[in-house]
Write a protein that holds these residues in place. Structure first.
Motif, PDB file in Angstrom:
ATOM      1  N   PHE A  95       0.854  -1.178   0.000  1.00 49.39           N
ATOM      2  CA  PHE A  95       0.000   0.000   0.000  1.00 49.39           C
ATOM      3  C   PHE A  95       0.888   1.226   0.000  1.00 49.39           C
ATOM      4  N   PHE A 148      -9.707  -1.068   0.920  1.00 48.05           N
ATOM      5  CA  PHE A 148      -8.563  -0.353   1.507  1.00 48.05           C
ATOM      6  C   PHE A 148      -8.894   1.015   2.116  1.00 48.05           C
ATOM      7  N   PHE A 149      -9.940   1.675   1.627  1.00 50.93           N
ATOM      8  CA  PHE A 149     -10.128   3.095   2.006  1.00 50.93           C
ATOM      9  C   PHE A 149     -11.342   3.383   2.888  1.00 50.93           C
ATOM     10  N   TYR A 152     -11.068   2.441   6.729  1.00 53.44           N
ATOM     11  CA  TYR A 152      -9.932   3.148   7.345  1.00 53.44           C
ATOM     12  C   TYR A 152     -10.316   4.609   7.549  1.00 53.44           C
ATOM     13  N   THR A 153     -10.915   5.199   6.525  1.00 57.77           N
ATOM     14  CA  THR A 153     -11.265   6.620   6.583  1.00 57.77           C
ATOM     15  C   THR A 153     -12.339   6.869   7.633  1.00 57.77           C
ATOM     16  N   GLN A 156     -10.507   6.621  10.951  1.00 61.92           N
ATOM     17  CA  GLN A 156      -9.545   7.708  11.194  1.00 61.92           C
ATOM     18  C   GLN A 156     -10.244   9.036  11.483  1.00 61.92           C
ATOM     19  N   TRP A 157     -11.334   9.299  10.755  1.00 60.92           N
ATOM     20  CA  TRP A 157     -11.932  10.639  10.823  1.00 60.92           C
ATOM     21  C   TRP A 157     -13.289  10.663  11.516  1.00 60.92           C
ATOM     22  N   ARG A 171      -3.688  12.299  -0.817  1.00 62.10           N
ATOM     23  CA  ARG A 171      -2.335  12.086  -0.303  1.00 62.10           C
ATOM     24  C   ARG A 171      -1.782  10.734  -0.754  1.00 62.10           C
ATOM     25  N   ILE A 172      -2.691   9.814  -1.071  1.00 55.53           N
ATOM     26  CA  ILE A 172      -2.275   8.445  -1.402  1.00 55.53           C
ATOM     27  C   ILE A 172      -2.315   8.248  -2.929  1.00 55.53           C
ATOM     28  N   TYR A 182       6.157   4.416   0.443  1.00 55.65           N
ATOM     29  CA  TYR A 182       4.990   5.236   0.797  1.00 55.65           C
ATOM     30  C   TYR A 182       5.132   6.633   0.203  1.00 55.65           C
ATOM     31  N   ASN A 269      -1.183  -1.181   8.001  1.00 55.60           N
ATOM     32  CA  ASN A 269      -2.507  -0.567   8.138  1.00 55.60           C
ATOM     33  C   ASN A 269      -3.579  -1.648   8.245  1.00 55.60           C
ATOM     34  N   ARG A 278      -3.497   1.600  12.549  1.00 53.18           N
ATOM     35  CA  ARG A 278      -2.226   1.064  12.067  1.00 53.18           C
ATOM     36  C   ARG A 278      -1.290   0.752  13.225  1.00 53.18           C
ATOM     37  N   TYR A 308      -5.118  16.450  14.115  1.00 55.73           N
ATOM     38  CA  TYR A 308      -5.399  16.660  12.686  1.00 55.73           C
ATOM     39  C   TYR A 308      -6.495  17.712  12.512  1.00 55.73           C
ATOM     40  N   TYR A 343      -3.664  20.487   6.790  1.00 58.24           N
ATOM     41  CA  TYR A 343      -3.155  19.122   6.942  1.00 58.24           C
ATOM     42  C   TYR A 343      -1.720  19.093   6.415  1.00 58.24           C
TER      43      TYR A 343
HETATM   44  N1  UDP Z   1      -6.152   6.030   3.906  1.00 62.03           N
HETATM   45  C1  UDP Z   1      -6.966   4.923   3.772  1.00 62.03           C
HETATM   46  N2  UDP Z   1      -6.421   3.671   3.947  1.00 62.03           N
HETATM   47  C2  UDP Z   1      -5.125   3.489   4.257  1.00 62.03           C
HETATM   48  C3  UDP Z   1      -4.290   4.622   4.404  1.00 62.03           C
HETATM   49  C4  UDP Z   1      -4.839   5.881   4.225  1.00 62.03           C
HETATM   50  O1  UDP Z   1      -8.169   5.056   3.533  1.00 62.03           O
HETATM   51  O2  UDP Z   1      -4.687   2.330   4.391  1.00 62.03           O
HETATM   52  C5  UDP Z   1      -6.757   7.372   3.730  1.00 62.03           C
HETATM   53  C6  UDP Z   1      -7.343   7.866   5.069  1.00 62.03           C
HETATM   54  O3  UDP Z   1      -8.454   8.689   4.822  1.00 62.03           O
HETATM   55  C7  UDP Z   1      -6.175   8.660   5.606  1.00 62.03           C
HETATM   56  C8  UDP Z   1      -5.666   9.349   4.347  1.00 62.03           C
HETATM   57  O4  UDP Z   1      -5.792   8.320   3.338  1.00 62.03           O
HETATM   58  O5  UDP Z   1      -6.593   9.581   6.598  1.00 62.03           O
HETATM   59  C9  UDP Z   1      -4.241   9.864   4.396  1.00 62.03           C
HETATM   60  O6  UDP Z   1      -3.385   8.812   4.801  1.00 62.03           O
HETATM   61  P1  UDP Z   1      -1.930   9.096   5.421  1.00 62.03           P
HETATM   62  O7  UDP Z   1      -1.253   7.804   5.605  1.00 62.03           O
HETATM   63  O8  UDP Z   1      -1.272  10.137   4.611  1.00 62.03           O
HETATM   64  O9  UDP Z   1      -2.345   9.720   6.848  1.00 62.03           O
HETATM   65  P2  UDP Z   1      -1.447  10.258   8.066  1.00 62.03           P
HETATM   66  O10 UDP Z   1      -0.131   9.544   8.027  1.00 62.03           O
HETATM   67  O11 UDP Z   1      -1.360  11.735   7.875  1.00 62.03           O
HETATM   68  O12 UDP Z   1      -2.272   9.890   9.261  1.00 62.03           O
END
Ligand code: UDP
Ligand code: FAD
Length: 364
Positions: A95, A148-149, A152-153, A156-157, A171-172, A182, A269, A278, A308, A343
């Motif tokens: 990833f 994958f997204f 996680y999203t 995270q949020w 960002r990805i 990465y 992750n 993660r 964040y 961010y």
């Molecule tokens: N993200 C995701 N799956 C993953 C990694 C990232 O959906 O396995 C999405 C998620 O929304 C995350 C964003 O991509 O907040 C940015 O990821 P990054 O790893 O840059 O986040 P950070 O290291 O800033 O926490």
């Protein structure tokens, strides 16, 4: 600037401005309400002798020659390219998604053109691309989005990807080659002796005094000329328009004695399993040799220290109100991830702080 400058926050933003002003001959006082310098990049040796990042994994990467040159005055570097795996249905895949991810996940044997054709077939074109959901569906389609997204999203949020601005998921990258790094920035490295040591060197200047454990609210501002504020912008204005949302995390650190390696790469992750997003194993980042290993799990949460800014339309509209107030504050500079509600990665904060310092010096 004849009276000393007060700098609120000893993270990348505050420490960079402090050093630039000090080098130009100005006196600065840096305060931080935490008991240490380095802000969220603070690292320390844990009870078992392993160098860990208290506030989660910090990997330095930049394309900016200027930022790299500035920080290189305060540290030597250890080359390090971060690699991440994402676990889906119990199996770990490279990833960001690349050609190997597709081949391993779907049992395919695609070459580069085949991977490009695959993405073209599965993607759901979106126009315009506004949200993070749009970004991912537009590039890799629904199945990879859900694997994958999506979760996680959410984790995270605490929000749906459709409610988050495009920049978060953007960002990805998505790759048709087999590059499993990465980041692809020109400069990728870790401070050889850690971030805290780098900050100590940055702040080690006869014109700089540092006080930790001191809150801005308890400081007599009249003793200072200019203020450089790097904390949350809404707090500066007493949350006048309501609280800006910041996402927080709980960091669960653990030491595993007699384990040489817990996982094959720096970060794994877990999009769909567990309450944490993660696990990071520090030895990959630092290269430290030890008989055991130290890891950290990140549990997202609404309450707690602000880590964040949350990039949504509502929050950005509220930030604009605070930004308008900030632009009328004659003797205050707002800079950094919390004060600018952006961010930002570390290098972007340093870049913004170098610009802020230059502006200040040209005013005086
Ligand atoms: N993200 C995701 N799956 C993953 C990694 C990232 O959906 O396995 C999405 C998620 O929304 C995350 C964003 O991509 O907040 C940015 O990821 P990054 O790893 O840059 O986040 P950070 O290291 O800033 O926490
Ligand atoms: P901070 O580091 O937050 O510093 C602000 C300081 O101000 C704090 O120390 C705070 O205590 C102090 N302060 C606030 N209010 C007051 C007050 N009233 N009085 C006194 N002091 C006050 N970036 C990368 O480039 N690579 C990464 O791998 C990476 N990983 C990250 C992982 C996590 C979990 C997090 C949360 C961030 C990560 N970042 C990463 C981003 C990076 O942490 C930030 O870009 C950077 O540290 C921001 O620096 P700053 O100076 O703006 O803010």
């Amino acid at each position: 600037m004849t009276a000393p400058t007060l700098i609120v926050g000893a993270g990348f933003a505050g420490s960079t401005v402090a050093r630039e002003l000090a080098d130009a001959g100005h006196h600065v006082r840096v305060i931080d309400k935490r008991p240490h310098i380095a802000g969220n990049a603070f690292d320390e040796t844990d009870a078992h002798g392993v160098l860990v990042h208290r506030y989660g994994p910090h990997i330095f990467h930049t394309n900016s020659e200027k930022v790299w040159a500035f920080l290189s005055r305060f540290t030597e570097w250890r080359p390090y390219e971060h690699r991440v795996l994402g676990v889906v249905d119990g199996k770990a895949y490279p990833f960001p998604i690349n050609r190997d991810t597709l081949n391993q996940l779907y049992g395919l044997d695609l070459d580069e053109a085949g991977a490009a054709a695959f993405f073209e077939r599965v993607r759901e074109p979106r126009e315009p691309v506004r949200s993070s959901e749009d970004v991912v569906l537009n590039s890799v389609g629904r199945d990879l989005y859900e694997k994958f997204f999506l979760n996680y999203t959410r984790k995270q949020w605490g929000m749906e990807p459709s409610q988050l601005k495009a920049g978060v998921a953007a960002r990805i990258p998505t790759r048709t080659n087999t590059d499993d790094r990465y980041f692809t920035d020109t400069f990728q490295a870790m401070p050889l002796h850690g971030y805290t040591r780098m900050f100590e060197n940055m702040l080690d200047h006869p014109n700089i005094t540092v006080q930790t454990g001191v809150d801005f609210a308890d400081v007599d501002r009249t003793a200072f000329g200019h203020v450089v504020y790097t904390g949350p912008i809404d707090a500066y204005f007493g949350h006048r328009f309501g609280a800006l949302l910041y996402r927080s995390l709980r960091f669960a650190h653990e030491h595993l004695p007699d384990v040489v390696q817990h996982q094959p790469v720096g970060t794994v992750n877990y999009p769909n399993d567990h309450a944490y997003t993660r696990i990071t194993e520090f030895r990959h980042l630092t290269g430290q040799q030890h008989t055991g290993t130290s890891i950290v799990r990140e549990y997202p949460q609404a309450e707690g220290d602000p880590y964040y800014p949350i990039p949504s339309d509502d929050n950005e509209a509220l930030f604009k109100q605070y930004e308008a107030l900030a632009s009328n504050e004659e003797n205050v500079t707002f800079v950094g991830r919390l004060a600018q509600y952006r961010y930002y990665n570390m290098d972007q904060v340093v870049g913004a702080a170098l610009v802020a310092a230059e502006r200040l010096l040209h005013r005086s």
